[in-house]
Structures are given as structure tokens and as C-alpha cells.
Design a protein around this motif. Structure first.
Motif, PDB file in Angstrom:
ATOM      1  N   LYS A   1      -0.410  -6.067  -7.773  1.00 24.79           N
ATOM      2  CA  LYS A   1      -0.241  -4.900  -8.641  1.00 24.79           C
ATOM      3  C   LYS A   1      -0.322  -3.608  -7.838  1.00 24.79           C
ATOM      4  O   LYS A   1       0.443  -2.662  -8.075  1.00 24.79           O
ATOM      5  CB  LYS A   1      -1.307  -4.911  -9.734  1.00 24.79           C
ATOM      6  CG  LYS A   1      -1.170  -3.782 -10.745  1.00 24.79           C
ATOM      7  CD  LYS A   1      -2.216  -3.903 -11.846  1.00 24.79           C
ATOM      8  CE  LYS A   1      -2.065  -2.782 -12.869  1.00 24.79           C
ATOM      9  NZ  LYS A   1      -3.086  -2.905 -13.956  1.00 24.79           N
TER      10      LYS A   1
ATOM     11  N   ASP B   1      -1.297   3.111  -7.133  1.00 23.20           N
ATOM     12  CA  ASP B   1      -2.071   4.128  -7.837  1.00 23.20           C
ATOM     13  C   ASP B   1      -3.539   4.020  -7.415  1.00 23.20           C
ATOM     14  O   ASP B   1      -4.035   2.913  -7.169  1.00 23.20           O
ATOM     15  CB  ASP B   1      -1.937   3.889  -9.350  1.00 23.20           C
ATOM     16  CG  ASP B   1      -2.710   4.902 -10.162  1.00 23.20           C
ATOM     17  OD1 ASP B   1      -3.880   4.609 -10.510  1.00 23.20           O
ATOM     18  OD2 ASP B   1      -2.166   5.970 -10.443  1.00 23.20           O
TER      19      ASP B   1
ATOM     20  N   ASN C   1      -5.514   1.420  -9.255  1.00 22.88           N
ATOM     21  CA  ASN C   1      -5.202   0.042  -8.869  1.00 22.88           C
ATOM     22  C   ASN C   1      -5.901  -0.332  -7.567  1.00 22.88           C
ATOM     23  O   ASN C   1      -6.405  -1.452  -7.415  1.00 22.88           O
ATOM     24  CB  ASN C   1      -3.693  -0.138  -8.730  1.00 22.88           C
ATOM     25  CG  ASN C   1      -2.978  -0.062 -10.067  1.00 22.88           C
ATOM     26  OD1 ASN C   1      -3.579  -0.291 -11.117  1.00 22.88           O
ATOM     27  ND2 ASN C   1      -1.694   0.268 -10.038  1.00 22.88           N
TER      28      ASN C   1
ATOM     29  N   ASP D   1       2.445  -0.820  -7.420  1.00 20.11           N
ATOM     30  CA  ASP D   1       2.130   0.511  -7.955  1.00 20.11           C
ATOM     31  C   ASP D   1       0.875   1.019  -7.249  1.00 20.11           C
ATOM     32  O   ASP D   1      -0.238   0.791  -7.717  1.00 20.11           O
ATOM     33  CB  ASP D   1       1.902   0.430  -9.466  1.00 20.11           C
ATOM     34  CG  ASP D   1       1.556   1.787 -10.075  1.00 20.11           C
ATOM     35  OD1 ASP D   1       1.744   2.812  -9.392  1.00 20.11           O
ATOM     36  OD2 ASP D   1       1.092   1.814 -11.239  1.00 20.11           O
TER      37      ASP D   1
END
Length: 210
Positions: free
Chosen positions: A176, A182, A185, A180
Motif C-alpha cells: 500500500k 502517503d 501509510n 501510495d
């Protein structure tokens, strides 16, 4: 004893010993805080994270509901100091960045931000003053309940299954994060990595059994 099981130690006794040692270490810090600002909160949180990782190893025997209930209690104790610790880390990070910038340019950078972060830390320190007195009875109650967990029939298969589940959660978290990148995350994936790391530290002396 160290954050690990021992070769000639019954599995249930060893895991409960790890529970007890982490809680007792946290209690000792609460009763006798370090003089350096932020150290006590940081070290208590580390012991609680180790405790939660150890507790997950027993989930196959005690069941999800009982584990979840105690896990919530430990997380609640951790939240007593999480904001205070985060404020301390933000200020320390800025100070390190300021010092590096000063070496290169000879100028003081971020004076306004540093002042704001210092005020934030002092605000949290005042708000959470006496958090140790709140944490001590909660830790003592958690310890009493964990030492009563029925782990006599805990098996290596259950232990391995618990580690495997956390490892797979880490794999999913990594995928994940790659898809992404982020900050949230990365943070979630980092927590799973720490879980596996702590659990493997507990089991490391027993690697010859596997």
C-alpha cells in the motif's frame, strides 16, 4: 532476563515473564522518572509497545475478544503520554535542523517556529502533569489480569500463526505504501515492522527449535 524467551522455560511461563518485565519496567519509570525531559514518556511508550507485541503472540490461545480488551487498556495508558512525547520529538527535530543550518550558514533559523513548538511542549507538559500517577494503577491492573491469562495450552503453532499474520499485515502495508507513499501509510507500515521486530526478538533464542 531480557526481552526474550529462554530455551528451558515453559512457553506460558516465559511469555508471562515477558509481560511482567515490560510492565514492571514501565512502572519503575513512572515511580522514578528520569531527570531529562521527555525520556520517561519515551521509554514508557517503548515498554508498552513491546508488551503489546508480546500479547499478540498469545491471541490464538486467549481469543480475539480477550486480547482486544487488554490491548485497548494498554493503548489507553500509552495515550496518556503520546501527545507529550510527539511534541517533544517535534521540538527536538527542529533543534537538530536548526543546528545543522547554523553550521552551514552561521545564522539562526526558524526562531519563531522553535518558540511555538517550545510553547506547545510546555502546554502539553502542564496538561499531562501527573500522568504517572494515572498510569501506575492502570498498569498494575493490566499486569494482574495478564498474569491470569490461561496460556498453559499455548502451542508453537499458535505462536507461529500470530507472527505470520503480523508479517502478512506488514507485507500488505508495504504494498500500500509503495502504491501510495502517503505519510500515514508509511507510519502504519512502520508500526507493523516494529511488531514483527519485537516478536522476533522475543523468539530469537529459540530459533534452533524451528
Amino acid at each position: 532476563m531480557g526481552f526474550r524467551l529462554k530455551l528451558r522455560e515453559p512457553l506460558s511461563d516465559g511469555l508471562k515473564r515477558v509481560f511482567r518485565e515490560q510492565i514492571q519496567s514501565a512502572l519503575e519509570l513512572c515511580r522514578h522518572p528520569a531527570k531529562q525531559r521527555g525520556v520517561t514518556a519515551h521509554e514508557v511508550r517503548k515498554h508498552l509497545k513491546k508488551l503489546r507485541a508480546a500479547m499478540r503472540l498469545a491471541i490464538g490461545e486467549v481469543g480475539k475478544n480477550q486480547h482486544a480488551g487488554e490491548d485497548r487498556c494498554v493503548r489507553k495508558i500509552g495515550r496518556l503520554v503520546s501527545d507529550l512525547r510527539d511534541a517533544q520529538v517535534r521540538l527536538q527535530t527542529l533543534i537538530q535542523l536548526r543546528d545543522e543550518t547554523r553550521k552551514r550558514s552561521g545564522e539562526d533559523s526558524f526562531p519563531g517556529i522553535e518558540e511555538l513548538l517550545a510553547l506547545e511542549r510546555e502546554s502539553f507538559s502542564a496538561a499531562f502533569a501527573g500522568w504517572q500517577k494515572q498510569a501506575i494503577p492502570q498498569l498494575e491492573r493490566v499486569e494482574a489480569r495478564l498474569l491470569k491469562w490461561p496460556l498453559e495450552n499455548l502451542t508453537w503453532k499458535q505462536i507461529c500463526s500470530a507472527v505470520e499474520k503480523i508479517y502478512k499485515r506488514g507485507q500488505r502495508g508495504l504494498a500500500k505504501t509503495i502504491g501510495d507513499p502517503d505519510p500515514e501509510n508509511f507510519h502504519a507500515w512502520r508500526k507493523r515492522v516494529k511488531d514483527v521486530w519485537y516478536q522476533l526478538r522475543i523468539l530469537q533464542p529459540l530459533k534452533r527449535k524451528f
